[in-house]
Design an enzyme around this catalytic site. Structure first.
Site, PDB file in Angstrom:
ATOM      1  CB  CYS A   1      -1.002  -0.016   1.148  1.00 34.63           C
ATOM      2  SG  CYS A   1      -2.351   1.198   0.912  1.00 34.63           S
TER       3      CYS A   1
ATOM      4  CG  HIS B   1      -4.007  -3.351   2.283  1.00 39.06           C
ATOM      5  ND1 HIS B   1      -3.057  -3.025   3.225  1.00 39.06           N
ATOM      6  CD2 HIS B   1      -4.599  -2.182   1.921  1.00 39.06           C
ATOM      7  CE1 HIS B   1      -3.071  -1.718   3.424  1.00 39.06           C
ATOM      8  NE2 HIS B   1      -3.997  -1.183   2.643  1.00 39.06           N
TER       9      HIS B   1
ATOM     10  CD  GLU C   1      -2.242  -6.246   4.634  1.00 35.01           C
ATOM     11  OE1 GLU C   1      -2.437  -5.072   4.982  1.00 35.01           O
ATOM     12  OE2 GLU C   1      -1.662  -6.545   3.560  1.00 35.01           O
TER      13      GLU C   1
END
Length: 208
Positions: A83, A188, A190
């Site tokens: 990001c 992202h 994650e």
């Protein structure tokens, strides 16, 4: 065989705990720290980031982050930006009329996206090159983005840089870059479910 050791760089910005959990789930031994020696010695370094470009650079500069990143890359040691951690790897960012210098390991400018709907928040498919390592085994999956700024041109990048693209509101921007030991994603991983987990496993597999 021991799991690769990954440092999530704790410089005061980023989704540190969600990134740490996702990397552990993907097969890494993870340490959350700003310690320079640990960041240099790790098999992989993850540079997260949320918020404003200039504020992230202030945090990175305060802990010697640009020099650590540059030293790792010079030694062919992997770095993954996420990001705003992806954005700060570029030459500079223009945000709220403030032009801030980035780490500069990738040439280019981070600027406000040309879309009527900002922030860009949600799930997008991406266009990855066929020889991408990050996206190996992936095709058509969606990844989670939340941002209003991005890099809209790859013209200044080296010919050997592998660039993955996406678009929002008709505006194309870089979703990921791979060049040697450097990888970065605007989205992202994650927070991107099984697709993000697969991408992190692909990256961790390069650390051996």
């Amino acid at each position: 065989m021991t799991d690769p050791r990954v440092v999530v760089f704790d410089y005061g910005s980023g989704n540190l705990h969600s990134a740490t959990r996702a990397l552990r789930a993907a097969g890494a031994e993870v340490v959350l720290t700003a310690d320079a020696d640990a960041a240099l010695a790790a098999d992989g370094l993850v540079v997260p980031g949320v918020g404003a470009f200039a504020a992230c650079m202030d945090g990175l500069n305060a802990v010697g982050g640009p020099a650590i990143i540059a030293q790792r890359l010079a030694a062919d040691r992997p770095v993954l930006g996420i990001c705003v951690g992806h954005q700060v790897l570029f030459g500079h960012g223009v945000e709220h009329d403030l032009d801030a210098a980035g780490v500069g390991v990738l040439p280019g400018v981070v600027e406000r996206l040309h879309s009527a709907r900002l922030p860009h928040m949600g799930w997008n498919t991406v266009e990855a090159p066929a020889n991408s390592v990050l996206f190996a085994g992936l095709g058509g999956e969606r990844f989670y983005f939340v941002h209003s700024y991005g890099v809209r041109s790859s013209a200044d990048l080296a010919p050997d840089a592998l660039v993955t693209w996406t678009e929002h509101g008709g505006d194309r921007f870089i979703a990921a870059v791979e060049r040697g030991p450097l990888s970065s994603t605007q989205f992202h991983p994650e927070k991107s479910g099984s697709a993000g987990a697969a991408l992190l496993r692909n990256w961790i597999a390069t650390l051996g």
